[in-house]
Design a protein around this motif. Sequence first.
Motif, short mmCIF file in Angstrom:
data_model
loop_
_atom_site.label_atom_id
_atom_site.label_comp_id
_atom_site.label_asym_id
_atom_site.label_seq_id
_atom_site.Cartn_x
_atom_site.Cartn_y
_atom_site.Cartn_z
N VAL A 171 13.63 -27.78 -15.37
CA VAL A 171 14.76 -27.83 -14.90
C VAL A 171 14.86 -29.06 -13.57
CG1 VAL A 171 16.86 -27.20 -13.42
CG2 VAL A 171 15.81 -25.76 -15.03
N LEU A 172 13.66 -29.06 -12.84
CA LEU A 172 13.58 -30.30 -11.93
C LEU A 172 13.16 -31.57 -12.57
CD1 LEU A 172 11.71 -28.38 -9.03
CD2 LEU A 172 14.10 -29.32 -9.01
N LEU A 226 16.68 -33.06 -11.54
CA LEU A 226 16.82 -33.52 -10.10
C LEU A 226 15.81 -34.49 -9.62
CD1 LEU A 226 17.66 -30.26 -8.17
CD2 LEU A 226 19.13 -31.93 -8.76
N GLU A 242 17.20 -35.62 -17.35
CA GLU A 242 18.49 -35.39 -16.46
C GLU A 242 18.02 -34.54 -15.14
OE1 GLU A 242 19.06 -34.14 -20.08
OE2 GLU A 242 18.96 -36.43 -20.44
N GLN A 261 17.37 -37.72 -10.62
CA GLN A 261 18.72 -38.17 -9.65
C GLN A 261 18.25 -38.39 -8.41
OE1 GLN A 261 21.90 -35.50 -10.30
NE2 GLN A 261 21.03 -34.45 -11.82
#
Lengths: 284, 271
Positions: free
Chosen positions: A122-123, A129, A127, A132
Amino acid sequence: MTFAASRNLLFLAPGLGWLALFLLVPVGLVAAYSLFERGVYGGVVHELTADNFVRAADPLYLGVLLTSAKVAGFAAIAALLLGYPAAYAIARGPRRLQTPLLFLVMLPFWSNYLIRTYAWIVLLNKEGLANQALRALGYDGPAIDMLYTEATVVVGLVYNYLPFVILAVYASLSRLPDELWEASEDLGARGHNTFLRIILPLSLPGVAAGAVFVFVLSIGNFVTPDLLGGGKVQMVGNLIYDQFLTARDWPFGAALSLILIAVMMLLLFAQAVAVNRAQGAHRA
Amino acid sequence: MPERHRVPDRHRGLAAGLLRGHLWLVCAFLYVPIAVLVLLSFNRSGLPTAWTGFTFDWYGALAENAAVQRAALNTLIVALASTLIATLLGTLLALGIESRRRASGLLDAILFAPMIIPDIVLAIALLSFFTLLRFTLGLHTIVLAHVVFNIAFVCAVVRTRLKHFDHAIIEASIDLGASEFTTFRRVTLPAILPGVIAAALLAFTLSVDEFIIAYFTAGAGPASTTLPMQIYSMVRFGVTPEINALATIVMLVSFTVLFAAQRLNREALQP
């Protein structure tokens, strides 16, 4: 036989029997399979051969073994570099905070391993974190895929096993009496000298235990290289998995398992010897 | 004031400050990934790209996911059964070992083996064994397998408890005329019970979380799919908001059980 002795046997027998039947016998079976030939349709042909071990030395498979050792080695070193100062901070911090801090550090370790590893997908995905955060800092190139590299696998392993290292180092630091620091300072040593010449050598058993533990758990790992390596990073655990579920070459998978066990036992033995020797030196 | 009698200040100076800062960074490293999952499980869009509002939708989706519920039930069955067997056998083992006069290196090695043998090796070894014996694979074979590492674990926790236990009490009880059985029931058992329950709780979480051994010993089909196996196939399929919700629930259960174990027995979490 005395009453106490027969009662003891009664207590020991069921548990040891279970371990003998479902641990020792199956591992013995793997040892036997490693010396057999593979059948045409994937079974095991009962003809003795050393081919499976010779095949493990093939550059293709030797490369996988070396990659596993390299990744596990980096994970052990990184976990130590992160974990030692953290353990030191806990051991030298206020006493009333030590138990809660250790609990805080160990807590994530008790959550599901798959979930902890998935959290890094997820990290770190395109896309995720991390990308980002880079954009927020002004980066405007194409999204970087940080997954599926050896470094990602190392990060995942360090994340999962860091609590072990902290606990092991803390255990050996907390055994050292406060007076050691005082005595060293009273004798005129400066802070870093006290640490380098007294504290660090005395905490080496904890360092060795933590490092060997991370290495051993990492080199035989399957989930982390599978999820964070995404097929691009092959470690010996994945190779064994493939031999049993995809290639259906059980004898070769068995030989790889035995090699893995041998490497681990060698390391654990070396660590035990080193710790014994260090303790012997203190007593002398 | 005599200088030598000052209380040593255990936390001062620049070095100590840096160390403390490092400790908080390490804690952040350990908790941020988990916290992100939990936060995303409440995010309406479900994606980490932007916070689009609070929602329980992903939990609702789980409530309608039959496969997840089946897997949760299977996990519960396996964990309860393996915990019960392992707690009984592991506690007996600990009592037997700790009442021996001499330590046995061989016994210690056998009990240490399940903790360090790579999961994948135990998994293929048991698969080979069950296949050779033509066992039908299913939930029962996962239980047989999970008991292996849980026995060793329960035994280790109960042994720590027994080591901290004052054996003079047992002698006192016998001297006062209690039989060996009465002594065990009225003295030893109450003293180690918190340790035994804590060990059982921890064994339960180990079984609930175990993936690869279950994967190899389960056989095919949803009838024996456990929650970690379900999570694994969802993760392989891709990042979805439903996994975040499921992950949050699973972690909440683990942490609750862990807090209970910690309250019962402080030594249980130390190796």
